[in-house]
Structure formats: C-alpha cells, structure tokens
Design a protein around this motif. Structure first.
Motif, PDB file in Angstrom:
ATOM      1  N   GLY A 199       0.787  -1.222   0.000  1.00  0.00           N
ATOM      2  CA  GLY A 199       0.000   0.000   0.000  1.00  0.00           C
ATOM      3  C   GLY A 199       0.819   1.271   0.000  1.00  0.00           C
ATOM      4  O   GLY A 199       0.300   2.345   0.313  1.00  0.00           O
ATOM      5  N   VAL A 200       2.108   1.182  -0.356  1.00  0.00           N
ATOM      6  CA  VAL A 200       2.953   2.373  -0.425  1.00  0.00           C
ATOM      7  C   VAL A 200       3.140   2.769  -1.884  1.00  0.00           C
ATOM      8  O   VAL A 200       2.929   1.965  -2.792  1.00  0.00           O
ATOM      9  N   SER A 201       3.554   4.011  -2.090  1.00  0.00           N
ATOM     10  CA  SER A 201       3.749   4.487  -3.467  1.00  0.00           C
ATOM     11  C   SER A 201       5.199   4.437  -3.911  1.00  0.00           C
ATOM     12  O   SER A 201       5.490   4.411  -5.108  1.00  0.00           O
ATOM     13  N   THR A 202       6.123   4.446  -2.937  1.00  0.00           N
ATOM     14  CA  THR A 202       7.542   4.327  -3.269  1.00  0.00           C
ATOM     15  C   THR A 202       8.211   3.412  -2.252  1.00  0.00           C
ATOM     16  O   THR A 202       7.738   3.272  -1.122  1.00  0.00           O
ATOM     17  N   ARG A 203       9.335   2.808  -2.646  1.00  0.00           N
ATOM     18  CA  ARG A 203      10.007   1.880  -1.748  1.00  0.00           C
ATOM     19  C   ARG A 203      10.518   2.566  -0.481  1.00  0.00           C
ATOM     20  O   ARG A 203      10.627   1.948   0.582  1.00  0.00           O
ATOM     21  N   THR A 204      10.822   3.846  -0.563  1.00  0.00           N
ATOM     22  CA  THR A 204      11.323   4.572   0.608  1.00  0.00           C
ATOM     23  C   THR A 204      10.264   4.720   1.695  1.00  0.00           C
ATOM     24  O   THR A 204      10.583   5.060   2.835  1.00  0.00           O
ATOM     25  N   GLN A 205       8.999   4.472   1.351  1.00  0.00           N
ATOM     26  CA  GLN A 205       7.922   4.576   2.340  1.00  0.00           C
ATOM     27  C   GLN A 205       7.690   3.264   3.088  1.00  0.00           C
ATOM     28  O   GLN A 205       6.822   3.194   3.957  1.00  0.00           O
ATOM     29  N   LEU A 206       8.445   2.240   2.747  1.00  0.00           N
ATOM     30  CA  LEU A 206       8.299   0.968   3.442  1.00  0.00           C
ATOM     31  C   LEU A 206       8.651   1.120   4.921  1.00  0.00           C
ATOM     32  O   LEU A 206       9.557   1.868   5.291  1.00  0.00           O
ATOM     33  N   ARG A 207       7.936   0.404   5.772  1.00  0.00           N
ATOM     34  CA  ARG A 207       8.147   0.450   7.210  1.00  0.00           C
ATOM     35  C   ARG A 207       8.486  -0.949   7.738  1.00  0.00           C
ATOM     36  O   ARG A 207       8.390  -1.942   7.018  1.00  0.00           O
ATOM     37  N   ALA A 208       8.855  -0.995   9.000  1.00  0.00           N
ATOM     38  CA  ALA A 208       9.255  -2.260   9.617  1.00  0.00           C
ATOM     39  C   ALA A 208       8.172  -3.322   9.475  1.00  0.00           C
ATOM     40  O   ALA A 208       8.463  -4.501   9.264  1.00  0.00           O
ATOM     41  N   LYS A 209       6.914  -2.911   9.584  1.00  0.00           N
ATOM     42  CA  LYS A 209       5.817  -3.876   9.498  1.00  0.00           C
ATOM     43  C   LYS A 209       5.685  -4.493   8.106  1.00  0.00           C
ATOM     44  O   LYS A 209       5.027  -5.523   7.947  1.00  0.00           O
ATOM     45  N   HIS A 210       6.287  -3.865   7.082  1.00  0.00           N
ATOM     46  CA  HIS A 210       6.191  -4.364   5.712  1.00  0.00           C
ATOM     47  C   HIS A 210       7.286  -5.373   5.362  1.00  0.00           C
ATOM     48  O   HIS A 210       7.189  -6.052   4.333  1.00  0.00           O
ATOM     49  N   PHE A 211       8.331  -5.449   6.178  1.00  0.00           N
ATOM     50  CA  PHE A 211       9.527  -6.202   5.801  1.00  0.00           C
ATOM     51  C   PHE A 211       9.208  -7.658   5.441  1.00  0.00           C
ATOM     52  O   PHE A 211       9.555  -8.133   4.354  1.00  0.00           O
ATOM     53  N   ASP A 212       8.560  -8.378   6.340  1.00  0.00           N
ATOM     54  CA  ASP A 212       8.273  -9.790   6.088  1.00  0.00           C
ATOM     55  C   ASP A 212       7.376  -9.972   4.868  1.00  0.00           C
ATOM     56  O   ASP A 212       7.564 -10.920   4.088  1.00  0.00           O
TER      57      ASP A 212
END
Length: 240
Positions: A199-212
């Motif tokens: 649900g992010v628009s760019t990879r830089t918006q990824l958060r810890a909860k998205h890692f797995d």
C-alpha cells in the motif's frame, strides 16, 4: 496501624512493598524474593499492580513522592496480595499483622463503599483495576504501533533491494538472453507488486511492518501475464 500511611490507587487501598516489609517485620528484599520464588501464584490485577513510566510518575506525584526520580517501577499489593505474602512467609508476625490490616486498613475502605451486586463484582474482577489496566493496554498498543511504523533499518532496506535484484535475475534466466528494456519490464512488474501488497507508493515509504510481507512476496514473485506477453513480443521484434 493508625500511623500507617494510606496508599490508594483508583480509590482502592493498596500497600507498597516497603509497607508490607515493615508490617511483616522483614525487608524489601525478602518480600521481592518471596514474590519471585512464588511468581506463578501472584496474578497481576488481582494480587498486585505494577506501575511504570508515566503512570508511575503520576502515582508518585499523587502520593507526594514526586521527588523519588530513581524509582523505575513500583509494585502495589492488594489485600489478596498481602495475604499471599503472609502465607508464603508463614511467620507469626506476618499473620498477626495481616489480621490487623484486614480489620483496620482494608476494612475501613470496605465500610465506605456501597456493596456491589453480583454482576458488578464479576465486572470488577474481569476488568481488574479498570482505567489503569485500560491505560496500560493503550500504552502497549501505542508502543507496538510505533515499532511497526518505524522506518526500515539500512540493513533491511538494502536486503530488500538486493533480494529484488536477485529475483529478477532468476526470472530473467528463464527467458535466455534479454535486453535492458526487457529487464526493465521485469523490475517495473515486481516493484508494482511490492506497492500493491504494502500500500505504499515508493520503496522509501516501506516500514518495519512491511519487511516480512515484501520478502515473502519477492521470494514467490512471478511476472504478470501481461508482462510475460510483452517480453515475448519484444523478443520476436528483436529477432526480426
């Protein structure tokens, strides 16, 4: 017992470890060891309440103990908690003092309260100490939310980039020799998939909860049917 300082939490009388130690004729260390050695018998909310952080500061302030900044946590014992300590210690002094506590310190509180109905008693037991328990749950939820929404560490971010590159290379080998443009189609496909599952628009918006989620998606990624058709058509054009 008239000189015993009244300690209350949300309208309920409790005792500090120091108060129990003084009353039972022992030391804080003995009470702490007694608790640790019988930990499975003590139930939080029923026998004791543990205060930390802002709740501890607010409590110390309400008891005019705000200057004790070195305190990092505080156990407050209920009447049932005091009983467990008396049982565990088993000394005559502890039992005598417990009887006094029940007859004076805790009984005074009971006399001030309107008797609860059976439903109210069940609700009180179920909710423990009411607002304190709820507030502690809220703090725990906020901490979990902060942890989940923390930015990826540099190591995690680099790992995701490296794994995406590897996965694209693995898939590309199945098409034999491909052009830079075809490889770009593969990267576009996998990056679009990452955006969709997180649900992010760019990879830089990824958060810890998205890692797995991202790692699992990347490991199982295959190009979409549309991308596969584009690659085949580009290969035909290249050969022509």
């Amino acid at each position: 017992m008239n000189e015993l300082q009244i300690t209350e939490l949300n309208g309920k009388r409790v005792l500090t470890t120091q108060q129990i130690a003084d009353g039972y004729g022992t030391t804080n260390k003995v009470i702490s060891n007694n608790f640790n050695n019988n930990r499975t018998r003590f139930e939080e909310g029923k026998h004791f309440v543990l205060l930390v952080g802002e709740y501890l500061k607010e409590f110390l302030h309400s008891q005019n103990l705000g200057t004790q900044n070195k305190i990092r946590k505080l156990y407050l014992w209920t009447e049932k908690g005091a009983l467990l300590h008396a049982k565990s210690l088993g000394t005559d002094e502890a039992w005598d003092m417990y009887d006094i506590l029940v007859d004076t310190y805790f009984k005074v509180q009971e006399e001030k309260q309107v008797p609860l109905t059976l439903d109210q008693q069940i609700a009180a037991i179920a909710t423990g100490y009411g607002s304190v328990k709820e507030e502690l749950v809220e703090v725990k939820d906020r901490v979990s939310d902060l942890e989940e929404n923390a930015p990826l560490s540099a190591g995690e971010y680099n790992y995701i980039g490296s794994r995406i590159n590897q996965r694209v290379a693995e898939v590309a080998r199945g098409y034999g020799k491909i052009t830079r443009e075809q490889r770009g189609k593969l990267f576009k496909d996998i990056n679009q998939g990452v955006k969709v599952v997180t649900g992010v628009s760019t990879r830089t918006q990824l958060r810890a909860k998205h890692f797995d989620t991202v790692v699992d998606f990347t490991n199982n990624w295959e190009p979409s049917t549309a991308t596969k058709m584009q690659l085949r058509q580009m290969s035909f054009d290249f050969e022509a």
